[in-house]
Design an enzyme around this catalytic site. Structure first.
Site, PDB file in Angstrom:
ATOM      1  N   ARG A   1       0.857  -1.194   0.000  1.00  0.00           N
ATOM      2  CA  ARG A   1       0.000   0.000   0.000  1.00  0.00           C
ATOM      3  C   ARG A   1       0.888   1.235   0.000  1.00  0.00           C
ATOM      4  O   ARG A   1       0.951   1.957  -0.976  1.00  0.00           O
ATOM      5  CB  ARG A   1      -0.940  -0.046   1.207  1.00  0.00           C
ATOM      6  CG  ARG A   1      -1.971   1.037   1.231  1.00  0.00           C
ATOM      7  CD  ARG A   1      -3.096   0.778   2.227  1.00  0.00           C
ATOM      8  NE  ARG A   1      -2.691   0.969   3.616  1.00  0.00           N
ATOM      9  CZ  ARG A   1      -3.535   0.935   4.644  1.00  0.00           C
ATOM     10  NH1 ARG A   1      -4.825   0.721   4.432  1.00  0.00           N
ATOM     11  NH2 ARG A   1      -3.115   1.109   5.880  1.00  0.00           N
TER      12      ARG A   1
ATOM     13  N   HIS B   1       2.219  -1.771   8.815  1.00  0.00           N
ATOM     14  CA  HIS B   1       0.801  -2.109   9.023  1.00  0.00           C
ATOM     15  C   HIS B   1       0.597  -3.545   8.573  1.00  0.00           C
ATOM     16  O   HIS B   1       1.065  -3.938   7.509  1.00  0.00           O
ATOM     17  CB  HIS B   1      -0.064  -1.153   8.208  1.00  0.00           C
ATOM     18  CG  HIS B   1      -1.524  -1.214   8.524  1.00  0.00           C
ATOM     19  ND1 HIS B   1      -2.019  -1.065   9.805  1.00  0.00           N
ATOM     20  CD2 HIS B   1      -2.611  -1.406   7.728  1.00  0.00           C
ATOM     21  CE1 HIS B   1      -3.349  -1.153   9.767  1.00  0.00           C
ATOM     22  NE2 HIS B   1      -3.723  -1.375   8.526  1.00  0.00           N
TER      23      HIS B   1
ATOM     24  N   ARG C   1      -1.781   1.911  17.422  1.00  0.00           N
ATOM     25  CA  ARG C   1      -2.766   2.728  16.705  1.00  0.00           C
ATOM     26  C   ARG C   1      -4.110   2.045  16.902  1.00  0.00           C
ATOM     27  O   ARG C   1      -4.464   1.104  16.203  1.00  0.00           O
ATOM     28  CB  ARG C   1      -2.393   2.789  15.210  1.00  0.00           C
ATOM     29  CG  ARG C   1      -0.971   3.283  14.962  1.00  0.00           C
ATOM     30  CD  ARG C   1      -0.648   3.369  13.468  1.00  0.00           C
ATOM     31  NE  ARG C   1      -0.808   2.128  12.749  1.00  0.00           N
ATOM     32  CZ  ARG C   1       0.169   1.264  12.483  1.00  0.00           C
ATOM     33  NH1 ARG C   1       1.415   1.514  12.863  1.00  0.00           N
ATOM     34  NH2 ARG C   1      -0.077   0.148  11.819  1.00  0.00           N
TER      35      ARG C   1
END
Ligand SMILES: *Cc1c(COP(=O)(O)O)cnc(C)c1O
Length: 372
Positions: free
Chosen positions: A138, A169, A222
């Site tokens: 990404r 991530h 997060r």
């Protein structure tokens, strides 16, 4: 878009549930780990500013948002804690970011080189979190060479940049099997070998990783969807039972009519009564985020489970009532009605999607009401 206060359809947000969920998560963290509340997409539909202040009151150490304007809105509202923009942005935005103390994800040396010029000229310093692509494909640096070059540039441009963080991530932290997660973690650790010393924040965990892969490490999480009380894995893994959903979606019957055998309901007359029936009209539709494919699903009215009959319109739905009910009777689309409950997960299952999409799809036209 207009927030439509003069209508009975509303999303009710229990801020105390959000606070409790954050406190619960903080209790699960390994001690020096900070919690950044993820409030992108209007706090997953719950409302950016009220949620941010609730999260802050519950001990959030900072915030993550997706786009710059969400960060600017937080600053305008008076949030002074760290804010990280999770998406990458054009280098031309660097002065705006820096002037508003917004840290930003960076995934190219080109961004740093271009941003350095304008930052230098305006004597601004931008906080940067280097994104590492360990398997999402990404954003992020993929090779140690590219990463080392960026780190080197940051070290030689400390006037323009505060090298504040590094992160990745996970693609499958919510999945039952952990192979791909393990591969990503390994790749992350390999990439980190060219970063010495490490920046202030090293972070890898979303809600799923923080709940089910505590060994993933890092000194900040997060924390997104579980702060709103939802299970990031859907049905795959178990969310600790103490997490509580914060959002309910309710409305009222706006009209009630009797229809006879053979009469049909809605566009395309996709539903025809087989007997005399009572039909209630509820002022919410796909423009509010109640997807057209919700035709056939249930809402709660007076403790009864009532089917949406006929197509979902832009602004209204029709439901089959067990009997004549007065205009103004409460309708629950998400949440509890007496002993019964419809969860965002059930709505998502019916719509063949994930609850994230249902919640951030609740449009701005639906007013948010806050309980605390
Ligand atoms: C949205 C997002 C999160 C939060 O994910 P949840 O599953 O809601 O906890 C964390 N990190 C990044 C990079 C994100 O884009």
């Amino acid at each position: 878009m207009v927030e439509a206060w003069h209508r009975p359809t509303e999303a009710i947000i229990d801020l105390s549930a959000i606070k409790e969920n954050i406190k619960l998560e903080k209790g699960l963290l390994k001690k020096p780990q900070q919690l950044f509340a993820v409030v992108k997409a209007n706090a997953y539909g719950h409302g950016l500013i009220p949620v941010a202040f609730a999260a802050q009151a519950a001990g959030a150490d900072g915030f993550c948002v997706a786009v710059i304007d969400e960060g600017l809105a937080l600053r305008r509202a008076g949030i002074t804690k760290p804010i990280l923009i999770l998406g990458v942005n054009p280098a031309a935005t660097a002065p705006l970011l820096a002037a508003n103390s917004l840290a930003v994800a960076v995934d190219s040396l080109e961004f740093l080189k271009q941003a350095a010029v304008s930052l230098h000229a305006q004597q601004l310093r931008l906080a940067v979190h280097l994104a590492l692509d360990t398997g999402m494909s990404r954003i992020g640096f993929k090779t140690t060479d590219d990463l080392a070059a960026a780190v080197d540039f940051l070290r030689t441009h400390t006037k323009e940049f505060d090298f504040q963080g590094i992160f990745t991530h996970f693609a499958t932290a919510d999945a039952a099997e952990a192979d791909y997660y393990q591969q990503q973690l390994k790749k992350f650790k390999q990439l980190l070998t060219v970063v010495d010393p490490l920046p202030t924040y090293v972070h890898v965990a979303n809600s799923a990783a923080s709940l089910w892969h505590q060994a993933c490490g890092g000194n900040m999480v997060r924390f997104g969807v579980s702060m709103y009380g939802l299970n990031p894995s859907g049905h795959v893994r178990k969310l600790p039972a103490a997490f509580k959903p914060a959002l309910s979606l309710v409305s009222e019957l706006a009209a009630v009519r009797e229809i006879q055998t053979g009469e049909s309901v809605g566009y395309g007359k996709t539903y025809t009564a087989q007997q005399t029936e009572w039909i209630g009209t509820v002022p919410l539709g796909y423009a509010d985020g109640w997807l057209r494919r919700m035709q056939g699903s249930k809402v709660l009215i007076n403790g009864h489970s009532c089917e949406i009959v006929g197509r979902v319109c832009m602004d209204q739905i029709m439901v089959r009532l067990p009997q004549r009910l007065p205009v103004g009777t409460k309708v629950t689309l998400i949440g509890k009605d007496g002993q019964q409950q419809i969860t965002a997960q059930q709505v998502a299952d019916y719509a063949q999607t994930i609850h994230y999409e249902i919640l951030c799809g609740i449009s701005e036209r639906v007013p948010r009401k806050y309980l605390d």
